[in-house]
Design a protein around this motif. Structure first.
Motif, PDB file in Angstrom:
ATOM      1  N   GLN A   1       0.737   9.997  -4.709  1.00  0.00           N
ATOM      2  CA  GLN A   1       1.046  11.311  -4.145  1.00  0.00           C
ATOM      3  C   GLN A   1       1.990  12.088  -5.061  1.00  0.00           C
ATOM      4  OE1 GLN A   1       2.376  10.110  -0.241  1.00  0.00           O
ATOM      5  NE2 GLN A   1       0.405  10.608   0.678  1.00  0.00           N
ATOM      6  N   LYS A   2       2.896  11.390  -5.728  1.00  0.00           N
ATOM      7  CA  LYS A   2       3.859  12.041  -6.626  1.00  0.00           C
ATOM      8  C   LYS A   2       3.264  12.326  -8.002  1.00  0.00           C
ATOM      9  CE  LYS A   2       7.903   9.985  -4.486  1.00  0.00           C
ATOM     10  NZ  LYS A   2       8.987   9.006  -4.620  1.00  0.00           N
ATOM     11  N   ASN A   3       2.312  11.498  -8.455  1.00  0.00           N
ATOM     12  CA  ASN A   3       1.880  11.555  -9.845  1.00  0.00           C
ATOM     13  C   ASN A   3       0.422  11.923 -10.065  1.00  0.00           C
ATOM     14  OD1 ASN A   3       4.402  10.584 -11.186  1.00  0.00           O
ATOM     15  ND2 ASN A   3       4.034   8.880  -9.796  1.00  0.00           N
ATOM     16  N   ASP A   4      -0.368  12.041  -9.030  1.00  0.00           N
ATOM     17  CA  ASP A   4      -1.793  12.318  -9.212  1.00  0.00           C
ATOM     18  C   ASP A   4      -2.188  13.476  -8.297  1.00  0.00           C
ATOM     19  OD1 ASP A   4      -4.558  12.390  -9.343  1.00  0.00           O
ATOM     20  OD2 ASP A   4      -4.787  10.206  -9.255  1.00  0.00           O
ATOM     21  N   GLU A   5      -2.286  14.650  -8.871  1.00  0.00           N
ATOM     22  CA  GLU A   5      -2.577  15.838  -8.098  1.00  0.00           C
ATOM     23  C   GLU A   5      -3.917  15.750  -7.360  1.00  0.00           C
ATOM     24  OE1 GLU A   5      -3.427  20.466  -9.056  1.00  0.00           O
ATOM     25  OE2 GLU A   5      -1.664  19.571 -10.006  1.00  0.00           O
ATOM     26  N   SER A   6      -4.904  15.122  -7.969  1.00  0.00           N
ATOM     27  CA  SER A   6      -6.213  15.013  -7.317  1.00  0.00           C
ATOM     28  C   SER A   6      -6.136  14.145  -6.058  1.00  0.00           C
ATOM     29  CB  SER A   6      -7.264  14.475  -8.272  1.00  0.00           C
ATOM     30  OG  SER A   6      -6.970  13.150  -8.656  1.00  0.00           O
ATOM     31  N   PHE A   7      -5.287  13.129  -6.074  1.00  0.00           N
ATOM     32  CA  PHE A   7      -5.122  12.290  -4.878  1.00  0.00           C
ATOM     33  C   PHE A   7      -4.476  13.095  -3.755  1.00  0.00           C
ATOM     34  CE2 PHE A   7      -2.728   9.449  -2.106  1.00  0.00           C
ATOM     35  CZ  PHE A   7      -3.739   8.626  -1.668  1.00  0.00           C
ATOM     36  N   THR A   8      -3.455  13.876  -4.088  1.00  0.00           N
ATOM     37  CA  THR A   8      -2.760  14.668  -3.087  1.00  0.00           C
ATOM     38  C   THR A   8      -3.718  15.663  -2.448  1.00  0.00           C
ATOM     39  OG1 THR A   8      -0.730  14.474  -4.361  1.00  0.00           O
ATOM     40  CG2 THR A   8      -0.778  16.191  -2.699  1.00  0.00           C
ATOM     41  N   GLN A   9      -4.576  16.284  -3.222  1.00  0.00           N
ATOM     42  CA  GLN A   9      -5.533  17.247  -2.670  1.00  0.00           C
ATOM     43  C   GLN A   9      -6.543  16.552  -1.768  1.00  0.00           C
ATOM     44  OE1 GLN A   9      -7.141  19.007  -6.193  1.00  0.00           O
ATOM     45  NE2 GLN A   9      -5.396  20.360  -6.478  1.00  0.00           N
ATOM     46  N   LYS A  10      -6.990  15.350  -2.141  1.00  0.00           N
ATOM     47  CA  LYS A  10      -7.974  14.629  -1.337  1.00  0.00           C
ATOM     48  C   LYS A  10      -7.349  14.141  -0.044  1.00  0.00           C
ATOM     49  CE  LYS A  10     -11.242  10.848  -1.385  1.00  0.00           C
ATOM     50  NZ  LYS A  10     -11.810  11.337  -0.194  1.00  0.00           N
TER      51      LYS A  10
ATOM     52  N   CYS B   1       0.828  -1.209   0.000  1.00  0.00           N
ATOM     53  CA  CYS B   1       0.000   0.000   0.000  1.00  0.00           C
ATOM     54  C   CYS B   1       0.860   1.254   0.000  1.00  0.00           C
ATOM     55  CB  CYS B   1      -0.923   0.009   1.208  1.00  0.00           C
ATOM     56  SG  CYS B   1      -2.196  -1.262   1.149  1.00  0.00           S
ATOM     57  N   LYS B   2       1.966   1.194   0.708  1.00  0.00           N
ATOM     58  CA  LYS B   2       2.847   2.363   0.777  1.00  0.00           C
ATOM     59  C   LYS B   2       3.370   2.725  -0.616  1.00  0.00           C
ATOM     60  CE  LYS B   2       6.658   4.299   3.340  1.00  0.00           C
ATOM     61  NZ  LYS B   2       7.536   4.174   4.482  1.00  0.00           N
ATOM     62  N   GLU B   3       3.736   1.717  -1.396  1.00  0.00           N
ATOM     63  CA  GLU B   3       4.217   1.966  -2.760  1.00  0.00           C
ATOM     64  C   GLU B   3       3.144   2.669  -3.586  1.00  0.00           C
ATOM     65  OE1 GLU B   3       5.666  -1.504  -4.758  1.00  0.00           O
ATOM     66  OE2 GLU B   3       6.833  -2.116  -3.022  1.00  0.00           O
ATOM     67  N   VAL B   4       1.918   2.184  -3.521  1.00  0.00           N
ATOM     68  CA  VAL B   4       0.821   2.751  -4.304  1.00  0.00           C
ATOM     69  C   VAL B   4       0.524   4.180  -3.856  1.00  0.00           C
ATOM     70  CG1 VAL B   4      -1.647   2.551  -4.830  1.00  0.00           C
ATOM     71  CG2 VAL B   4      -0.206   0.510  -4.817  1.00  0.00           C
ATOM     72  N   VAL B   5       0.420   4.395  -2.551  1.00  0.00           N
ATOM     73  CA  VAL B   5       0.105   5.718  -2.030  1.00  0.00           C
ATOM     74  C   VAL B   5       1.204   6.712  -2.404  1.00  0.00           C
ATOM     75  CG1 VAL B   5      -0.165   7.062   0.103  1.00  0.00           C
ATOM     76  CG2 VAL B   5      -1.388   4.907  -0.178  1.00  0.00           C
ATOM     77  N   GLU B   6       2.465   6.324  -2.239  1.00  0.00           N
ATOM     78  CA  GLU B   6       3.564   7.228  -2.585  1.00  0.00           C
ATOM     79  C   GLU B   6       3.568   7.551  -4.074  1.00  0.00           C
ATOM     80  OE1 GLU B   6       7.081   5.365  -1.024  1.00  0.00           O
ATOM     81  OE2 GLU B   6       6.681   6.089   1.014  1.00  0.00           O
TER      82      GLU B   6
END
Length: 80
Positions: free
Chosen positions: A69-78, A61-66
């Motif tokens: 976070q680096k490549n999907d701006e909408s995820f970082t905002q959420k 999960c850590k790999e996916v989340v990281e």
């Protein structure tokens, strides 16, 4: 210290990964987190089949989340 290969409850995983529980649900529903390798359902017969507890493998999960976070701006905002 939490080992990377440990399976943690949804609440514990959200704390370790620093994302809310709803974000973990969304990642599962959208297929970013795969059953068996990233998450699994509790096999407690009292919880089946309606809403079993979910456990997460922190290393995967850590790999996916990281990555998100680096490549999907909408995820970082959420997740913020």
């Amino acid at each position: 210290m939490i080992e990377a290969s440990m399976w943690l409850s949804e609440k514990e995983a959200s704390e370790v990964l620093r994302v809310d529980e709803q974000s973990l649900d969304v990642l599962r529903e959208r297929g970013y987190l795969k059953p068996g390798s990233h998450w699994r359902s509790s096999n407690d017969p009292k919880q089946l089949p309606w809403k079993p507890k979910v456990f997460y493998c922190i290393s995967g999960c850590k790999e996916v989340v990281e990555y998100l976070q680096k490549n999907d701006e909408s995820f970082t905002q959420k997740a913020a």
